[in-house]
Design an enzyme around this catalytic site. Structure first.
Site, PDB file in Angstrom:
ATOM      1  N   CYS A   1      -1.994   1.508  -1.941  1.00 52.42           N
ATOM      2  CA  CYS A   1      -2.229   1.100  -1.054  1.00 52.42           C
ATOM      3  C   CYS A   1      -4.065   1.195  -0.455  1.00 52.42           C
ATOM      4  CB  CYS A   1      -1.487   0.960  -0.381  1.00 52.42           C
ATOM      5  SG  CYS A   1      -1.759  -0.762  -0.095  1.00 52.42           S
TER       6      CYS A   1
ATOM      7  N   GLY B   1      -4.263  -0.461   3.015  1.00 51.34           N
ATOM      8  CA  GLY B   1      -3.398   0.563   3.758  1.00 51.34           C
ATOM      9  C   GLY B   1      -3.902   1.408   3.917  1.00 51.34           C
TER      10      GLY B   1
ATOM     11  N   GLU C   1       5.367  -0.973  -0.127  1.00 51.52           N
ATOM     12  CA  GLU C   1       4.198  -1.743   0.408  1.00 51.52           C
ATOM     13  C   GLU C   1       5.037  -3.442   0.631  1.00 51.52           C
ATOM     14  OE1 GLU C   1       1.061  -3.417  -2.069  1.00 51.52           O
ATOM     15  OE2 GLU C   1       0.638  -1.255  -2.025  1.00 51.52           O
TER      16      GLU C   1
ATOM     17  N   HIS D   1      -0.223  -4.448   8.355  1.00 49.59           N
ATOM     18  CA  HIS D   1       0.576  -3.044   7.722  1.00 49.59           C
ATOM     19  C   HIS D   1       0.795  -2.609   9.307  1.00 49.59           C
ATOM     20  CE1 HIS D   1      -2.267  -3.036   4.100  1.00 49.59           C
ATOM     21  NE2 HIS D   1      -2.719  -3.360   4.827  1.00 49.59           N
TER      22      HIS D   1
ATOM     23  N   CYS E   1      -5.680  -7.268  -1.130  1.00 47.54           N
ATOM     24  CA  CYS E   1      -5.477  -5.997  -2.332  1.00 47.54           C
ATOM     25  C   CYS E   1      -6.532  -4.689  -2.384  1.00 47.54           C
ATOM     26  CB  CYS E   1      -4.248  -6.538  -3.217  1.00 47.54           C
ATOM     27  SG  CYS E   1      -4.094  -5.188  -4.539  1.00 47.54           S
TER      28      CYS E   1
END
Ligand code: API
Length: 280
Positions: free
Chosen positions: A220, A223, A211, A162, A76
């Site tokens: 994100c 991401g 997500e 991803h 994260c």
């Protein structure tokens, strides 16, 4: 009845409930995570960030991630910056770079002069079996039949999976249909975060992410890292890219075979405590 102190934070609008459990080694199960993430019955967040005592000698703290649906996540990026701010607010961070332990491995954190944080997010992974993705690329992309016709995408992992779909107009990107469909398609055995990107030029892209376990979020971080790595690898962008997401702006740097650097904001919104009957 259970009582938990928490801190509400966000990174470019991607919001978190931070639980500092370094003093009390207790598990937070999926049901508890869903309760805390509930925007009506709990506190409300995209992800829950749980701060734990470090395991490595050179790290300041370890963190775990739970999505709003209670599922665990391996990385994260926006959350890493918020944990760095959380520790800095408590005077626990040294002046020089410091290490945080993420589920995906160590990340090195630096506080920038402008108050933002730069995080070394590690190397992107492209091998399908390590994403994981049960599909072979045809040419330079993956292709799959979808209810809306053939879908071409790129894929990578930053410690979490991803996919990236290029679009002409980010405002029209089909996150709730194509994004949701691909994110839970069996070709991604562990699910996937699905990014849609519009390339502005070699130093600027727009990105929206549907997500895994949270739906579309304002930003994100992992991401953004994955998107720049996938686009750089195809020489569609330069080494340093401004990523404009609905919730804010991140700067991502990546040279081939190097580690991805992400710079962005972190904000502490409020602290609080929550009591609830945790037998639910
Ligand atoms: N918002 C986070 C990503 C959470 C990842 C989670 N959705 C998953 O991988 O299941 C970020 O800033 O990187």
């Amino acid at each position: 009845m259970a009582e938990l102190r928490f801190d509400k934070m966000h990174g470019a609008g991607n919001d978190f409930v931070v639980l500092d459990l370094r003093a009390v080694e207790r598990d937070i199960d999926a049901g508890t995570a869903r309760h805390l993430a509930d925007r009506r019955r709990g506190v409300g967040c995209d992800q829950l960030l749980i701060v734990r005592r470090p395991q490595a000698a050179n790290s300041l703290a370890r963190y775990e991630i739970r999505n709003a649906d209670g599922s665990a996540a391996g990385q994260c990026g926006n959350g890493a910056r918020c944990i760095a701010l959380y520790l800095a607010m408590r005077g626990e961070t040294p002046g020089d770079p410091f290490i945080l332990e993420s589920p995906a491995g160590p990340v090195e954190t630096v506080r920038c002069a402008d108050g933002e944080f730069e995080i070394d997010m590690g190397e992107p992974v492209f091998e399908p079996e390590r994403i994981p993705l049960a599909l072979e690329a045809t040419g330079t992309r993956y292709r799959i039949d979808s209810p809306w016709g053939e879908l071409a995408f790129d894929a990578a992992s930053m410690g979490n999976p991803h996919a990236l779909i290029q679009v002409e107009d980010i405002e029209q990107a089909p996150l709730e249909t194509t994004g949701a469909w691909l994110g839970r398609n069996p070709v991604f055995p562990e699910g996937c975060n699905v990014g849609f990107t519009q390339i502005i030029d070699r130093q600027n892209i727009r990105l929206r992410v549907f997500e895994r376990g949270a739906g579309e979020t304002p930003a994100c971080g992992s991401g953004a890292c994955a998107a720049v790595a996938m686009l750089r690898r195809k020489n569609l962008v330069d080494d340093t890219v401004n990523v404009f997401l609905p919730g804010g702006h991140l700067v991502i740097k990546w040279r081939e075979r190097d580690r991805v650097k992400m710079k962005g904001p972190a904000v502490h919104v409020f602290s609080g405590s929550l009591r609830w009957n945790d037998e639910t």
